[in-house]
Structures are given as structure tokens and as C-alpha cells.
Design a protein around this motif. Sequence first.
Motif, PDB file in Angstrom:
ATOM      1  N   GLY A 196      -2.863  -9.837  -1.813  1.00 31.58           N
ATOM      2  CA  GLY A 196      -3.844  -9.554  -2.852  1.00 31.58           C
ATOM      3  C   GLY A 196      -5.262  -9.499  -2.320  1.00 31.58           C
ATOM      4  O   GLY A 196      -6.065  -8.650  -2.731  1.00 31.58           O
ATOM      5  N   HIS A 246     -10.340 -16.605  -6.695  1.00 29.17           N
ATOM      6  CA  HIS A 246      -9.724 -15.301  -6.942  1.00 29.17           C
ATOM      7  C   HIS A 246      -8.245 -15.251  -6.587  1.00 29.17           C
ATOM      8  O   HIS A 246      -7.543 -14.319  -6.987  1.00 29.17           O
ATOM      9  CB  HIS A 246     -10.461 -14.211  -6.164  1.00 29.17           C
ATOM     10  N   GLU A 277       1.435  -2.522  -8.129  1.00 30.70           N
ATOM     11  CA  GLU A 277       0.374  -2.932  -9.058  1.00 30.70           C
ATOM     12  C   GLU A 277       0.309  -4.438  -9.274  1.00 30.70           C
ATOM     13  O   GLU A 277      -0.728  -4.963  -9.685  1.00 30.70           O
ATOM     14  CB  GLU A 277       0.589  -2.249 -10.411  1.00 30.70           C
ATOM     15  N   ALA A 308      -5.654  -6.229  -0.579  1.00 29.29           N
ATOM     16  CA  ALA A 308      -5.609  -5.103  -1.516  1.00 29.29           C
ATOM     17  C   ALA A 308      -6.936  -4.887  -2.224  1.00 29.29           C
ATOM     18  O   ALA A 308      -7.261  -3.757  -2.629  1.00 29.29           O
ATOM     19  CB  ALA A 308      -4.499  -5.330  -2.542  1.00 29.29           C
ATOM     20  N   ALA A 309      -7.724  -5.946  -2.381  1.00 34.82           N
ATOM     21  CA  ALA A 309      -8.942  -5.855  -3.177  1.00 34.82           C
ATOM     22  C   ALA A 309     -10.222  -5.964  -2.359  1.00 34.82           C
ATOM     23  O   ALA A 309     -11.316  -5.841  -2.910  1.00 34.82           O
ATOM     24  CB  ALA A 309      -8.937  -6.956  -4.249  1.00 34.82           C
ATOM     25  N   ASN A 310     -10.098  -6.188  -1.038  1.00 31.20           N
ATOM     26  CA  ASN A 310     -11.280  -6.451  -0.222  1.00 31.20           C
ATOM     27  C   ASN A 310     -11.166  -5.776   1.137  1.00 31.20           C
ATOM     28  O   ASN A 310     -10.067  -5.605   1.671  1.00 31.20           O
ATOM     29  CB  ASN A 310     -11.440  -7.966  -0.017  1.00 31.20           C
ATOM     30  N   THR A 370      -8.377 -10.495  -6.884  1.00 30.64           N
ATOM     31  CA  THR A 370      -7.168  -9.910  -6.331  1.00 30.64           C
ATOM     32  C   THR A 370      -6.262  -9.375  -7.441  1.00 30.64           C
ATOM     33  O   THR A 370      -6.437  -9.722  -8.610  1.00 30.64           O
ATOM     34  CB  THR A 370      -6.406 -10.963  -5.506  1.00 30.64           C
ATOM     35  N   PRO A 371      -5.287  -8.528  -7.101  1.00 26.84           N
ATOM     36  CA  PRO A 371      -4.341  -8.044  -8.113  1.00 26.84           C
ATOM     37  C   PRO A 371      -3.557  -9.190  -8.733  1.00 26.84           C
ATOM     38  O   PRO A 371      -3.467 -10.278  -8.165  1.00 26.84           O
ATOM     39  CB  PRO A 371      -3.419  -7.115  -7.308  1.00 26.84           C
ATOM     40  N   ASN A 374     -13.921 -10.161  -4.066  1.00 27.90           N
ATOM     41  CA  ASN A 374     -13.384  -9.418  -5.206  1.00 27.90           C
ATOM     42  C   ASN A 374     -12.104 -10.040  -5.750  1.00 27.90           C
ATOM     43  O   ASN A 374     -11.274 -10.531  -4.988  1.00 27.90           O
ATOM     44  CB  ASN A 374     -13.096  -7.966  -4.807  1.00 27.90           C
ATOM     45  N   GLU A 402       0.822  -1.207   0.000  1.00 30.24           N
ATOM     46  CA  GLU A 402       0.000   0.000   0.000  1.00 30.24           C
ATOM     47  C   GLU A 402       0.858   1.259   0.000  1.00 30.24           C
ATOM     48  O   GLU A 402       0.590   2.209  -0.757  1.00 30.24           O
ATOM     49  CB  GLU A 402      -0.920  -0.016   1.225  1.00 30.24           C
TER      50      GLU A 402
END
Length: 392
Positions: free
Chosen positions: A95, A158, A77, A98-100, A121-122, A119, A72
Amino acid sequence: MVVGRGAVEQVGDYTTLYGDTALVVATREIYDIHGETVIAELEANGIEVVPFVDVRSDPTVANVEDAYSRWETEGCEVIVTLGGGSSIDVGKAVGVLAANEGSIRSFAVDEAGYGGVPNPTPPLIAVNTTAGTGSEATQTIVLTDTETTTKFIIVSEHVVPEVAIEDPVLTLSLPKSHTAFTGIDALTHAIEAFVSVKTYSVPDDYARAAIRRIARSFPTAWANGDDIDARTDMMIGQLQAGQAFTNASVALVHGMARPLGAQLHIPHGLANALLLPYVMKFSAIGAPEKYAEIARIFNVADEADADRKAALEAADAVRELCTDVGLATYLDDFGEVPGREEFLDVIPEMAQDAIDSGSPANNPRKPTKSEIESLFAEVYDDALAPDSPRRC
């Protein structure tokens, strides 16, 4: 999946498809050995590298939170993991965060159920350096909760990596101990997937192929770590085992291995090795034809033997394999074995943790809690106690 000698040279090509800043997740030891190679490939493709090299064996919630903070803060990315299951699990968990929304514990199977990560993940590129976990091909994350001295799992489609890089040259640096731990882990994945009540023809074929490769190449890879053909066979075998169990799931061994590993502070593969022959013997009656096939792969039974008889030979073959690669002898260096009374005191809690994981429900012979407790006690007396037959 990029498989073969020199596959690591493609890590930059694949990473650049997903982003310009990569969080590289590894243990310090693995980073010191292979980090320079991976960083050079990434930077040659214009990727900015953000290292996180504090992954610990059997990673914890705090370990994941530290890695996520780095992700973070640096605005990453894409995630590149370098190592085996521990590094891959931390990368997957980063991941998830990062997405949830929520703590990593909130996505565990016992709280959120299977498929509990809402969701995607990256992107994650997994550069594998072991031949055991198959984590680069699975939907699973395994983490340690130090507050409860238990391990928990997260299962979601995911978290499957976008790219798995399987370069057997990277496994040449594995010491004999970790060759043993990861090799038996892979074999356990293949056997449990093969006998799982959730299996079907596709994972069965992956599992058969994995068992054959591991049976023929594991002892050689352990005895002579420079044998690149054996290392290659093991890397492909563990990948096939991962594909098998991510489609068919694991069973009783894994349900018991998580609390055993957490209590004794031993590597996951070693926990599997201690349990596998006993669980196979216990379970053989539930799928005799499958265990008989395993025995025939290990050449300890032939087609003329009745399945019920051959099935019991499979457990003995695996026990002999564990002895050949000295697995029980590693307990003094990698474990903390309590006295018998102290161990017996925590058996009911470990048995309940095993049941709560859900894995024993996939076993071909459904165990009761008391049967799991009896198996734990048998393993202690026969394999864990300082004067036990497998330690002597």
C-alpha cells in the motif's frame, strides 16, 4: 474490528465496500489452509482475486517489491491479507508503494522519521490467523533489509488497516511452535506499552487487559491448541496489546529483538522471548509500580509486597512462562546460533542498531550502549549457548 467465531465469513462483505479486484497476500502455507475459505467469500461478493502467496517469514524488501509488482500488473484496488504479522506487513508495504513515490526503504523511521509516509494507502482488510503481532491494529511495518542484515520499521497512521477480521477458529491450525512465538510477542507488546514513557491511561487499560488475558490463556492455548476459549482469549488479548503499543510504542526489548532476530535468523517472537525477562529485570527500577502490577497479575506478588520487591518477581514470572511453553527449545529448529566469539564480535553493531531504532528511548530505564551490549552477552551465555541453562 470484526471479532468472534465465524468472523471470516464477512471478509467479502467488507472488501466489496472498497473495490472489485483484491490482491490477497499470504504465505503459501496459510493460503493452502485458509485460502479456499477466504477466496470463496470474496468471489461470492463479485470480487476478482489476485493471489500473492510468496510471503516469507520476516519479509524482506525484495518480498515487498514482488508483491507490489503483482498489485500493479493486475490493477488491484484493495488489499486483503491472510495470516499474521508477516502477511500484514507485506500488505501494508504494498500500500505504501502504491500511493507514494520511492523505494520502501526510504519510508523507514531512520530515513523518513515517524509518520514518514506522506499519502494514504489503498484500503486493506486484514484477516488475522495468529494471536500475536497485533499488526492489524497498528501503525507499524517491520521489514528485513538483507543487504545490511538488519530490520527496519515504518510508522505511519496511513498504514493502519481499514478492517481487522479476528476469527479464533483460524488460529486452531497454528502449530505449538508458532503459538509460542506469537503468544510471547503479544505479551511483549502489552508489557512494553504498559511501561513505556509514552504511555497514558488509555493504552494502560488496553495493556492491563491484554496481560491478564495472555497470562491466563497462553499456556492453555499452547498445551491444547483445540481449546477454542483459550484461542479466543489469546486473539482478543493480542488485539488489545496491539492497540496498546500503537498508542504508547514499544521499548528496549523490541529495539534489541530486531537486530538479534536478523543476526540469528529467528522469528520475531522468539527473539522477544529470549530478551524479555532480562530487559524486565534491568528496567524494573525505572517503573517499579508498573512491573509490580504485572507481577500481581501473574499472581507472584500480592498487595502487601513492596513495589520494588514485587517488580523483580515479574521478570521471573515471565521467564517461567517462557520455559513452560518451551521457547528456548525451538532454537535448534528455527535459529542459527553462532559461536560465542562470533556473537560477541557483532554485539556492538547490534547495540547500535537497537539504539538507532528509537525504541530504547521509550524504556523506563534509559540504557547506554554498553549496557545493551552487556544484556546481549548475558542473553547469549544464559539462553543462546548450547550448554546454557535455558537451553538445557
